[in-house]
Write an enzyme that holds these catalytic residues in place. Structure first.
Site, PDB file in Angstrom:
ATOM      1  CG  ASP A   1      -8.804  -0.832 -59.998  1.00  0.00           C
ATOM      2  OD1 ASP A   1      -8.841  -0.245 -58.905  1.00  0.00           O
ATOM      3  OD2 ASP A   1      -9.579  -0.587 -60.942  1.00  0.00           O
TER       4      ASP A   1
ATOM      5  CG  ASP B   1      -4.065  -1.305 -64.800  1.00  0.00           C
ATOM      6  OD1 ASP B   1      -5.071  -0.572 -64.857  1.00  0.00           O
ATOM      7  OD2 ASP B   1      -4.125  -2.531 -64.654  1.00  0.00           O
TER       8      ASP B   1
END
Length: 173
Positions: free
Chosen positions: A24, A22
């Site tokens: 952020d 992922d």
């Protein structure tokens, strides 16, 4: 680095060929890389591993994400950055049930629209205003006659009652 950490890292590197991260909150926070993440990420790349960044944020284009990763020190190809816009565009380009010539109504940002431009007719991004408004009169004329293939909803900083009306009217047809 402790011997335990080296052993875990060595084991991970030998067991897996693909690593998916992922963006952020995992690789970076805002405009700052999380300490050690570019080095670990780049070590995977240098060892020939397939490394992919997946984001659920469709407000940015792949080019914007690519520039951000470069600025933060991550070695990655554009093809290894996946966003909801890419997934939606892929899905729309591979399905259609004979309706591929119909446009898609996009409730989202320019990042979503830019990716959808790759062979998919669309409309809806940006502000959508009603016919007229005065202090004493509100006239709303919303054209819901246009046939569409799909409604794609994402974050839309121009979301409005007008767009909601169009969206729900499309869902009924």
């Amino acid at each position: 680095m402790s011997s335990v950490t080296r052993a875990v890292r060595s084991s991970l590197f030998s067991l897996y060929d693909t690593f998916i991260f992922d963006a952020d909150g995992v690789l970076w926070l805002g405009n700052d890389a999380i300490q050690g993440s570019p080095e670990f990420f780049n070590q995977l790349v240098d060892q020939g591993k397939r490394v992919v960044i997946v984001t659920n944020n469709s407000t940015k284009t792949i080019d914007e994400y690519f520039e951000k990763t470069k600025k933060l020190g991550f070695k990655i190809d554009k093809d290894n950055i996946i966003s909801p816009a890419i997934v939606a565009a892929h899905r729309l380009s591979t399905t259609g049930n004979g309706n591929r010539d119909l446009p898609v109504y996009l409730l989202g940002t320019n990042g979503l629209a830019q990716r959808a431009k790759s062979g998919i007719k669309s409309f809806g991004v940006g502000p959508d205003h009603f016919e007229s408004y005065t202090d004493t009169n509100f006239v709303m004329q919303v054209d819901t006659s246009q046939k569409i293939r799909a409604v794609v909803v994402s974050y839309d900083n121009h979301f409005s009652y007008i767009k909601l009306m169009k969206d729900t009217s499309k869902m009924r047809t």
